[in-house]
Write a protein that holds these residues in place. Structure first.
Motif, PDB file in Angstrom:
ATOM      1  N   ILE A 160       0.863  -1.184   0.000  1.00 31.38           N
ATOM      2  CA  ILE A 160       0.000   0.000   0.000  1.00 31.38           C
ATOM      3  C   ILE A 160       0.899   1.234   0.000  1.00 31.38           C
ATOM      4  O   ILE A 160       2.072   1.172   0.347  1.00 31.38           O
ATOM      5  N   TYR A 161       0.304   2.348  -0.425  1.00 27.13           N
ATOM      6  CA  TYR A 161       1.050   3.625  -0.480  1.00 27.13           C
ATOM      7  C   TYR A 161       2.392   3.449  -1.215  1.00 27.13           C
ATOM      8  O   TYR A 161       2.451   2.836  -2.267  1.00 27.13           O
ATOM      9  N   THR A 162       3.464   3.989  -0.623  1.00 22.02           N
ATOM     10  CA  THR A 162       4.772   3.937  -1.297  1.00 22.02           C
ATOM     11  C   THR A 162       5.604   2.740  -0.848  1.00 22.02           C
ATOM     12  O   THR A 162       6.782   2.630  -1.175  1.00 22.02           O
ATOM     13  N   TRP A 163       4.999   1.861  -0.055  1.00 21.98           N
ATOM     14  CA  TRP A 163       5.754   0.740   0.501  1.00 21.98           C
ATOM     15  C   TRP A 163       6.257  -0.180  -0.611  1.00 21.98           C
ATOM     16  O   TRP A 163       5.654  -0.327  -1.652  1.00 21.98           O
ATOM     17  N   PRO A 219      11.976   4.722  -7.621  1.00 22.27           N
ATOM     18  CA  PRO A 219      12.424   5.938  -6.914  1.00 22.27           C
ATOM     19  C   PRO A 219      11.854   5.983  -5.502  1.00 22.27           C
ATOM     20  O   PRO A 219      10.833   5.362  -5.214  1.00 22.27           O
ATOM     21  N   LYS A 220      12.497   6.741  -4.639  1.00 20.65           N
ATOM     22  CA  LYS A 220      12.057   6.793  -3.250  1.00 20.65           C
ATOM     23  C   LYS A 220      10.962   7.819  -3.010  1.00 20.65           C
ATOM     24  O   LYS A 220      10.876   8.837  -3.700  1.00 20.65           O
ATOM     25  N   GLY A 221      10.113   7.513  -2.026  1.00 19.26           N
ATOM     26  CA  GLY A 221       9.215   8.500  -1.442  1.00 19.26           C
ATOM     27  C   GLY A 221       8.207   9.136  -2.374  1.00 19.26           C
ATOM     28  O   GLY A 221       7.811  10.279  -2.155  1.00 19.26           O
ATOM     29  N   LEU A 222       7.752   8.417  -3.394  1.00 13.05           N
ATOM     30  CA  LEU A 222       6.716   8.949  -4.281  1.00 13.05           C
ATOM     31  C   LEU A 222       5.629   7.903  -4.442  1.00 13.05           C
ATOM     32  O   LEU A 222       5.915   6.707  -4.476  1.00 13.05           O
ATOM     33  N   GLU A 223       4.392   8.359  -4.534  1.00  9.64           N
ATOM     34  CA  GLU A 223       3.292   7.415  -4.701  1.00  9.64           C
ATOM     35  C   GLU A 223       3.278   6.874  -6.131  1.00  9.64           C
ATOM     36  O   GLU A 223       3.706   7.533  -7.072  1.00  9.64           O
ATOM     37  N   ASP A 243       2.111   8.834  -9.067  1.00 12.35           N
ATOM     38  CA  ASP A 243       2.951   9.921  -9.572  1.00 12.35           C
ATOM     39  C   ASP A 243       4.096   9.423 -10.440  1.00 12.35           C
ATOM     40  O   ASP A 243       4.883  10.219 -10.956  1.00 12.35           O
ATOM     41  N   LEU A 244       4.214   8.121 -10.602  1.00 13.85           N
ATOM     42  CA  LEU A 244       5.386   7.560 -11.288  1.00 13.85           C
ATOM     43  C   LEU A 244       5.052   7.023 -12.682  1.00 13.85           C
ATOM     44  O   LEU A 244       3.955   6.523 -12.914  1.00 13.85           O
ATOM     45  N   VAL A 293      15.418   4.367  -0.817  1.00 11.39           N
ATOM     46  CA  VAL A 293      16.385   4.364   0.295  1.00 11.39           C
ATOM     47  C   VAL A 293      16.934   2.969   0.542  1.00 11.39           C
ATOM     48  O   VAL A 293      17.962   2.813   1.204  1.00 11.39           O
ATOM     49  N   ASP A 294      16.250   1.951   0.056  1.00 14.84           N
ATOM     50  CA  ASP A 294      16.716   0.574   0.253  1.00 14.84           C
ATOM     51  C   ASP A 294      17.697   0.133  -0.827  1.00 14.84           C
ATOM     52  O   ASP A 294      18.085  -1.046  -0.872  1.00 14.84           O
ATOM     53  N   HIS A 326       6.309  -5.124   2.610  1.00 10.21           N
ATOM     54  CA  HIS A 326       5.921  -5.301   4.014  1.00 10.21           C
ATOM     55  C   HIS A 326       4.625  -6.118   4.041  1.00 10.21           C
ATOM     56  O   HIS A 326       3.710  -5.817   4.812  1.00 10.21           O
ATOM     57  N   SER A 327       4.555  -7.154   3.226  1.00 11.92           N
ATOM     58  CA  SER A 327       3.321  -7.954   3.145  1.00 11.92           C
ATOM     59  C   SER A 327       3.010  -8.557   4.516  1.00 11.92           C
ATOM     60  O   SER A 327       3.904  -8.984   5.248  1.00 11.92           O
ATOM     61  N   PHE A 379      14.111   9.925   3.203  1.00 15.92           N
ATOM     62  CA  PHE A 379      13.194   8.964   2.607  1.00 15.92           C
ATOM     63  C   PHE A 379      12.418   9.516   1.417  1.00 15.92           C
ATOM     64  O   PHE A 379      12.143   8.822   0.454  1.00 15.92           O
ATOM     65  N   TYR A 380      12.032  10.775   1.511  1.00 13.02           N
ATOM     66  CA  TYR A 380      11.130  11.333   0.497  1.00 13.02           C
ATOM     67  C   TYR A 380      11.865  12.165  -0.551  1.00 13.02           C
ATOM     68  O   TYR A 380      13.005  12.577  -0.350  1.00 13.02           O
TER      69      TYR A 380
END
Lengths: 235, 235, 235, 235
Positions: free
Chosen positions: B28-31, B48-52, B55-56, B78-79, B100-101, C231-232
């Motif tokens: 869910i979300y940006t996870w 990319p990091k930190g974007l929903e 938006d990609l 970030v990972d 993060h299932s 992160f973002y």
């Protein structure tokens, strides 16, 4: 001609019932398989092995004889021999389904049969859904799938398989059957729901299985499927 | 030119496999994040990091070299360093997914590996899915993500990573991999289902893990991926 | 004019975020409510009480002043006073959501705060999500909703409410908040997922809560929201 | 004429509310049934027995008198007599629903009533949802369905059935009712959610049921349905 016509219809049914497993949420990826038998011609139609549903059409369904020889279509599911042994042992069975559905598989992994805890169970399966014995290393090294089918047949010897249309393979998952492919898939769906309820009611009951009285089991099963059944009607 | 053409295809695949995590209900979300590697040019493509996700686009995917330098696209997840260390340690790996299932994360939060309780597991992962050791405060204060990647690499030293395409980071969640991005995402989906079944079968078994016999694990893994595998076919 | 324009936009946001609770599966029927505050004009917009979502439009949203007087729209949610006390106590808060989502409510019904068992939690909530004390019979007989709001405010005194955007009302359910209505709803969604994972990892761990080390909690929270957060990114 | 017009509307409502059980995920296949009563003409409309929803139209709904004689439509559900006894005992009841929904059925299978563990429960059901006693073999051998209805009526003697619109039949599942068919189905939906929350909060609490204080139960029930209720509004 008749043969070809019937086969075409049977392949369509098997194809559609395989997809039904997916739309009911019992199967992801290539998991699971449904088959049906043409008793007149001794031909079994089954999902081909190792291909995603998106890549399959009704025409691709595998048609094999009772020895597993491919008659037409793609190579059959690796579980074919399990299906064949069940068909050989039980002339009443017209369709078989196999899934790794979550809750039924959890019971299978626990190597435990599912006792009758409620009327939802008793409405469809007359007694505990058995978990058969684990195969020996020798049976696994040999004709693994055939041996699993033989163990299932052995477990049900002397029973009416239509009164108990489900079995658990230990550490593996459920097989279900019925008078045709559609009935076998319905049994998979109902077994999954029942397996979930059984686990939850056991938990609420502090871990012990709360058993339905035998007279309730008999009442519910027979009002649907007994000699004096009054549950169904035709429209 | 070839480089650009390949990159474009790889970015599209990475983008689509990131979305696949969402449509499979694992993210869910940006996870979560999926990456793939172009071994010929030593370039990694990652979300990319930190974007929903809304938006990609595929073009936004981050392209980095093996030292993490940005070549094109937006700033990487970030990972990233976790992915890079896995790619460096295992040349066989072509794609990596992180989620993060729910159920796999629950095992990770319990800091426990998932033992082989059934053939659903053995069909895809050859043995217990390990949970690596927790990082020390020093490792967290330092290059946190890189250090987690190094611990994963250390844990799998000497193993064929394609036989065990999943690992749990303690208190965190699963990382999965495979020959490409699609395979890594499939491993995430299967791991989640397996993690759920394992928990449920443990409960039904009174808390203890009901183990699948080793010979069953080997049979099921090798009939799909062994030298004499007979599970798959091409159409 | 400006006031009216802003209000119209805020009413639309509150309306949409109420619907977001439904589409995320956190709310059925008339359950739950979202509000937002216009700090400049000291007006709160909240879902009207006792009407199904199908019967509501953005224009129907209730607008009240800080004393709960109706300025425009339908009669406000019966939970209005809880929202008002939170807004009064925490100037940083711009939106509040309340649900009876299954897993978060289960924790609330158990009257237990949710400890930090993993990075999914630490990524969004800095520490244990508290469960406040139960109201006394006198507090319930009096201004029930206002008193619950005051207890929440009391519990969070001296804390930055944006570092802990969730609380459990014992025997009732979660309230979440953030810089605006959208953030408050995201916190409801994340809390629900976290609450589920926490329960499952506790079970896998034999009942005890497996705690994430504090240095991991701090690392994960601060890499997203700390002074040196990385992160973002903006696109 | 008026009779026919009303009946047509009632049949449509019963048909739609039966489908609502399916779309809410409480019913698969032919499971479950909803009825409504026309108190003026003493006629009950109920789902026909043993047919799939796809095969049914509003016109097919069964219309029976208070002795169960078929007036028009297809043969009524086998559970008809349970509905009739509830209608006879409680003049306030206008609609009844029966499902095998997972979590409520799990409580029924455990033969346990659902105590009030939270305000979600207290908002809709004033007190513990009772599980009635199991039928004797004689009662099952006799008029089984009628006897279950009589036991339910006996259990609720002296109570306002609109304050407790749900009951569990042991080893079987829930029956819910309300002022009309729609209300009965809403009670089925809410009961299922509540039953799930109750089980989960018990687990989180180490197995024991965490009870809501009585004054909270009364407050929440009466703010919705008491003499001074302030929860609802008309638009």
């Amino acid at each position: 001609m008749t043969l070809n016509m019937d086969l075409k219809a049977l392949k369509k049914e098997v194809y559609e019932q395989n997809l039904e497993l997916v739309s009911r949420g019992l199967v992801i990826y290539t998991w699971g398989n449904v088959s049906a038998i043409d008793r007149e011609n001794n031909l079994v139609v089954i999902k081909p092995k190792g291909l995603e549903y998106d890549d399959l059409t009704a025409d691709d369904m595998s048609v094999v004889d009772m020895d597993g020889n491919l008659i037409e279509g793609l190579l059959p599911s690796v579980d074919l021999d399990i299906h064949l042994e069940i068909y050989k042992a039980f002339p009443e069975v017209g369709g078989i389904a196999h899934t790794h559905s979550t809750w039924a598989t959890a019971w299978a992994q626990a190597c435990k049969g599912i006792p009758v805890m409620g009327t939802t169970h008793a409405d469809h399966f007359y007694g505990e859904v058995p978990c058969v014995r684990q195969l020996t290393p020798e049976e696994v090294d040999g004709e693994y799938e055939k041996n699993l089918g033989l163990i299932i047949a052995e477990t049900f010897k002397g029973r009416n398989p239509l009164e108990m249309g489900a079995v658990l393979a230990p550490g593996h998952g459920p097989f279900t059957w019925g008078k045709d492919a559609k009935a076998s898939v319905e049994h998979s769906v109902i077994l999954e729901e029942m397996a979930k309820m059984a686990k939850l009611s056991m938990d609420i009951n502090g871990g012990a299985a709360p058993m339905l009285p035998d007279y309730m089991t008999t009442k519910h099963y027979t009002r649907k499927y007994g000699a004096d059944a009054y549950f169904y009607q035709e429209k």
